[in-house]
Write a protein that holds these residues in place. Structure first.
Motif, PDB file in Angstrom:
ATOM      1  N   ARG A 125       0.866  -1.178   0.000  1.00 57.58           N
ATOM      2  CA  ARG A 125       0.000   0.000   0.000  1.00 57.58           C
ATOM      3  C   ARG A 125       0.897   1.221   0.000  1.00 57.58           C
ATOM      4  O   ARG A 125       1.964   1.215   0.587  1.00 57.58           O
ATOM      5  CB  ARG A 125      -0.907  -0.009   1.229  1.00 57.58           C
ATOM      6  CG  ARG A 125      -1.969  -1.088   1.130  1.00 57.58           C
ATOM      7  CD  ARG A 125      -2.690  -1.305   2.440  1.00 57.58           C
ATOM      8  NE  ARG A 125      -3.267  -0.115   3.017  1.00 57.58           N
ATOM      9  CZ  ARG A 125      -4.557   0.181   3.019  1.00 57.58           C
ATOM     10  NH1 ARG A 125      -5.409  -0.632   2.458  1.00 57.58           N
ATOM     11  NH2 ARG A 125      -5.005   1.286   3.581  1.00 57.58           N
ATOM     12  N   TRP A 126       0.442   2.271  -0.688  1.00 56.12           N
ATOM     13  CA  TRP A 126       1.172   3.534  -0.708  1.00 56.12           C
ATOM     14  C   TRP A 126       0.387   4.582   0.045  1.00 56.12           C
ATOM     15  O   TRP A 126      -0.839   4.568   0.059  1.00 56.12           O
ATOM     16  CB  TRP A 126       1.376   4.014  -2.135  1.00 56.12           C
ATOM     17  CG  TRP A 126       2.462   3.311  -2.872  1.00 56.12           C
ATOM     18  CD1 TRP A 126       3.341   2.393  -2.377  1.00 56.12           C
ATOM     19  CD2 TRP A 126       2.786   3.466  -4.247  1.00 56.12           C
ATOM     20  NE1 TRP A 126       4.185   1.972  -3.370  1.00 56.12           N
ATOM     21  CE2 TRP A 126       3.869   2.616  -4.515  1.00 56.12           C
ATOM     22  CE3 TRP A 126       2.267   4.241  -5.268  1.00 56.12           C
ATOM     23  CZ2 TRP A 126       4.442   2.538  -5.777  1.00 56.12           C
ATOM     24  CZ3 TRP A 126       2.829   4.154  -6.516  1.00 56.12           C
ATOM     25  CH2 TRP A 126       3.913   3.306  -6.767  1.00 56.12           C
ATOM     26  N   LEU A 127       1.124   5.487   0.619  1.00 55.42           N
ATOM     27  CA  LEU A 127       0.540   6.637   1.288  1.00 55.42           C
ATOM     28  C   LEU A 127       0.618   7.813   0.330  1.00 55.42           C
ATOM     29  O   LEU A 127       1.703   8.219  -0.087  1.00 55.42           O
ATOM     30  CB  LEU A 127       1.319   6.931   2.572  1.00 55.42           C
ATOM     31  CG  LEU A 127       0.790   8.051   3.449  1.00 55.42           C
ATOM     32  CD1 LEU A 127      -0.614   7.700   3.949  1.00 55.42           C
ATOM     33  CD2 LEU A 127       1.731   8.266   4.622  1.00 55.42           C
ATOM     34  N   ARG A 128      -0.540   8.351  -0.028  1.00 55.55           N
ATOM     35  CA  ARG A 128      -0.585   9.475  -0.958  1.00 55.55           C
ATOM     36  C   ARG A 128      -0.362  10.780  -0.199  1.00 55.55           C
ATOM     37  O   ARG A 128      -0.523  10.832   1.017  1.00 55.55           O
ATOM     38  CB  ARG A 128      -1.937   9.489  -1.667  1.00 55.55           C
ATOM     39  CG  ARG A 128      -2.152   8.212  -2.487  1.00 55.55           C
ATOM     40  CD  ARG A 128      -3.537   8.133  -3.027  1.00 55.55           C
ATOM     41  NE  ARG A 128      -3.694   9.196  -4.020  1.00 55.55           N
ATOM     42  CZ  ARG A 128      -4.840   9.474  -4.602  1.00 55.55           C
ATOM     43  NH1 ARG A 128      -5.927   8.809  -4.299  1.00 55.55           N
ATOM     44  NH2 ARG A 128      -4.907  10.441  -5.494  1.00 55.55           N
ATOM     45  N   PRO A 129       0.027  11.839  -0.894  1.00 54.24           N
ATOM     46  CA  PRO A 129       0.268  13.120  -0.226  1.00 54.24           C
ATOM     47  C   PRO A 129      -0.923  13.635   0.585  1.00 54.24           C
ATOM     48  O   PRO A 129      -0.742  14.327   1.581  1.00 54.24           O
ATOM     49  CB  PRO A 129       0.594  14.081  -1.374  1.00 54.24           C
ATOM     50  CG  PRO A 129       1.142  13.205  -2.434  1.00 54.24           C
ATOM     51  CD  PRO A 129       0.376  11.910  -2.315  1.00 54.24           C
ATOM     52  N   ASP A 130      -2.143  13.252   0.191  1.00 51.09           N
ATOM     53  CA  ASP A 130      -3.323  13.709   0.925  1.00 51.09           C
ATOM     54  C   ASP A 130      -3.623  12.849   2.151  1.00 51.09           C
ATOM     55  O   ASP A 130      -4.595  13.079   2.851  1.00 51.09           O
ATOM     56  CB  ASP A 130      -4.542  13.778   0.008  1.00 51.09           C
ATOM     57  CG  ASP A 130      -5.001  12.411  -0.497  1.00 51.09           C
ATOM     58  OD1 ASP A 130      -4.433  11.366  -0.093  1.00 51.09           O
ATOM     59  OD2 ASP A 130      -5.945  12.382  -1.307  1.00 51.09           O
ATOM     60  N   GLY A 131      -2.780  11.829   2.410  1.00 49.16           N
ATOM     61  CA  GLY A 131      -2.953  10.966   3.583  1.00 49.16           C
ATOM     62  C   GLY A 131      -3.733   9.700   3.316  1.00 49.16           C
ATOM     63  O   GLY A 131      -3.780   8.804   4.158  1.00 49.16           O
ATOM     64  N   SER A 132      -4.361   9.583   2.147  1.00 49.37           N
ATOM     65  CA  SER A 132      -5.100   8.363   1.832  1.00 49.37           C
ATOM     66  C   SER A 132      -4.123   7.263   1.413  1.00 49.37           C
ATOM     67  O   SER A 132      -2.981   7.521   1.052  1.00 49.37           O
ATOM     68  CB  SER A 132      -6.120   8.625   0.722  1.00 49.37           C
ATOM     69  OG  SER A 132      -5.477   9.005  -0.475  1.00 49.37           O
ATOM     70  N   ARG A 133      -4.580   6.028   1.501  1.00 49.13           N
ATOM     71  CA  ARG A 133      -3.754   4.876   1.132  1.00 49.13           C
ATOM     72  C   ARG A 133      -4.351   4.213  -0.102  1.00 49.13           C
ATOM     73  O   ARG A 133      -5.557   4.242  -0.321  1.00 49.13           O
ATOM     74  CB  ARG A 133      -3.684   3.880   2.279  1.00 49.13           C
ATOM     75  CG  ARG A 133      -2.971   4.455   3.465  1.00 49.13           C
ATOM     76  CD  ARG A 133      -2.970   3.525   4.638  1.00 49.13           C
ATOM     77  NE  ARG A 133      -2.357   4.191   5.772  1.00 49.13           N
ATOM     78  CZ  ARG A 133      -1.570   3.608   6.646  1.00 49.13           C
ATOM     79  NH1 ARG A 133      -1.308   2.328   6.548  1.00 49.13           N
ATOM     80  NH2 ARG A 133      -1.063   4.279   7.650  1.00 49.13           N
ATOM     81  N   ILE A 134      -3.463   3.615  -0.889  1.00 48.12           N
ATOM     82  CA  ILE A 134      -3.903   2.940  -2.116  1.00 48.12           C
ATOM     83  C   ILE A 134      -3.159   1.620  -2.224  1.00 48.12           C
ATOM     84  O   ILE A 134      -1.978   1.515  -1.909  1.00 48.12           O
ATOM     85  CB  ILE A 134      -3.650   3.827  -3.359  1.00 48.12           C
ATOM     86  CG1 ILE A 134      -4.179   3.150  -4.620  1.00 48.12           C
ATOM     87  CG2 ILE A 134      -2.199   4.213  -3.473  1.00 48.12           C
ATOM     88  CD1 ILE A 134      -4.204   4.047  -5.832  1.00 48.12           C
ATOM     89  N   ASN A 135      -3.878   0.564  -2.618  1.00 50.32           N
ATOM     90  CA  ASN A 135      -3.259  -0.736  -2.854  1.00 50.32           C
ATOM     91  C   ASN A 135      -2.561  -0.722  -4.194  1.00 50.32           C
ATOM     92  O   ASN A 135      -3.141  -0.269  -5.182  1.00 50.32           O
ATOM     93  CB  ASN A 135      -4.311  -1.843  -2.842  1.00 50.32           C
ATOM     94  CG  ASN A 135      -4.987  -1.993  -1.495  1.00 50.32           C
ATOM     95  OD1 ASN A 135      -4.346  -1.884  -0.463  1.00 50.32           O
ATOM     96  ND2 ASN A 135      -6.283  -2.207  -1.505  1.00 50.32           N
ATOM     97  N   VAL A 136      -1.318  -1.218  -4.237  1.00 48.36           N
ATOM     98  CA  VAL A 136      -0.567  -1.279  -5.488  1.00 48.36           C
ATOM     99  C   VAL A 136       0.111  -2.626  -5.634  1.00 48.36           C
ATOM    100  O   VAL A 136       0.357  -3.315  -4.643  1.00 48.36           O
ATOM    101  CB  VAL A 136       0.504  -0.158  -5.591  1.00 48.36           C
ATOM    102  CG1 VAL A 136      -0.155   1.212  -5.612  1.00 48.36           C
ATOM    103  CG2 VAL A 136       1.486  -0.257  -4.476  1.00 48.36           C
ATOM    104  N   GLN A 137       0.381  -3.003  -6.853  1.00 45.93           N
ATOM    105  CA  GLN A 137       1.181  -4.184  -7.151  1.00 45.93           C
ATOM    106  C   GLN A 137       2.416  -3.720  -7.881  1.00 45.93           C
ATOM    107  O   GLN A 137       2.317  -3.033  -8.893  1.00 45.93           O
ATOM    108  CB  GLN A 137       0.422  -5.189  -7.999  1.00 45.93           C
ATOM    109  CG  GLN A 137       1.260  -6.427  -8.298  1.00 45.93           C
ATOM    110  CD  GLN A 137       0.459  -7.525  -8.950  1.00 45.93           C
ATOM    111  OE1 GLN A 137      -0.741  -7.637  -8.732  1.00 45.93           O
ATOM    112  NE2 GLN A 137       1.130  -8.323  -9.745  1.00 45.93           N
ATOM    113  N   ILE A 138       3.567  -4.073  -7.359  1.00 54.73           N
ATOM    114  CA  ILE A 138       4.843  -3.696  -7.946  1.00 54.73           C
ATOM    115  C   ILE A 138       5.382  -4.904  -8.698  1.00 54.73           C
ATOM    116  O   ILE A 138       5.446  -5.999  -8.158  1.00 54.73           O
ATOM    117  CB  ILE A 138       5.861  -3.277  -6.852  1.00 54.73           C
ATOM    118  CG1 ILE A 138       5.273  -2.234  -5.922  1.00 54.73           C
ATOM    119  CG2 ILE A 138       7.170  -2.844  -7.478  1.00 54.73           C
ATOM    120  CD1 ILE A 138       4.987  -0.909  -6.556  1.00 54.73           C
ATOM    121  N   SER A 139       5.770  -4.697  -9.952  1.00 55.05           N
ATOM    122  CA  SER A 139       6.362  -5.802 -10.714  1.00 55.05           C
ATOM    123  C   SER A 139       7.407  -5.284 -11.660  1.00 55.05           C
ATOM    124  O   SER A 139       7.543  -4.120 -11.860  1.00 55.05           O
ATOM    125  CB  SER A 139       5.296  -6.575 -11.467  1.00 55.05           C
ATOM    126  OG  SER A 139       4.511  -5.766 -12.267  1.00 55.05           O
TER     127      SER A 139
END
Length: 92
Positions: A78-92
């Motif tokens: 998960r990444w933390l966005r500048p606005d404080g929200s989190r987003i699920n990501v897949q890194i490949s």
């Protein structure tokens, strides 16, 4: 004189219109560039496309979360966005 375009810049230009967020990093994990979908996904303003450049992708991960290794060369986190929200990501 215009500086030469690197291979990753040419590749990223080809991927610019893709709906998936795509970014390119160097060997140390620092962000070299990303398409518009990546900037939207990561929460960086469209009017400041260089804002994530030079930052490690690790700085986008919240301190309280670790990557979830997958069976391949990719992983989910998960990444933390500048606005404080989190987003699920897949890194490949």
């Amino acid at each position: 004189m215009t500086p030469p375009i690197t291979d990753w810049q040419q590749q990223l230009a080809l991927l610019a219109g893709m709906p998936e967020g795509i970014c390119v990093t160097d060997a140390q994990g620092r962000l070299l560039g990303g398409n518009e979908a990546f900037r939207r996904m990561a929460g960086f303003p469209a009017d400041d496309p260089a804002s994530p450049i030079g930052h490690s992708l690790a700085t986008l991960a919240p301190q309280d979360e670790a990557p979830m290794p997958m069976a391949t060369d990719s992983y989910r986190t998960r990444w933390l966005r500048p606005d404080g929200s989190r987003i699920n990501v897949q890194i490949s």
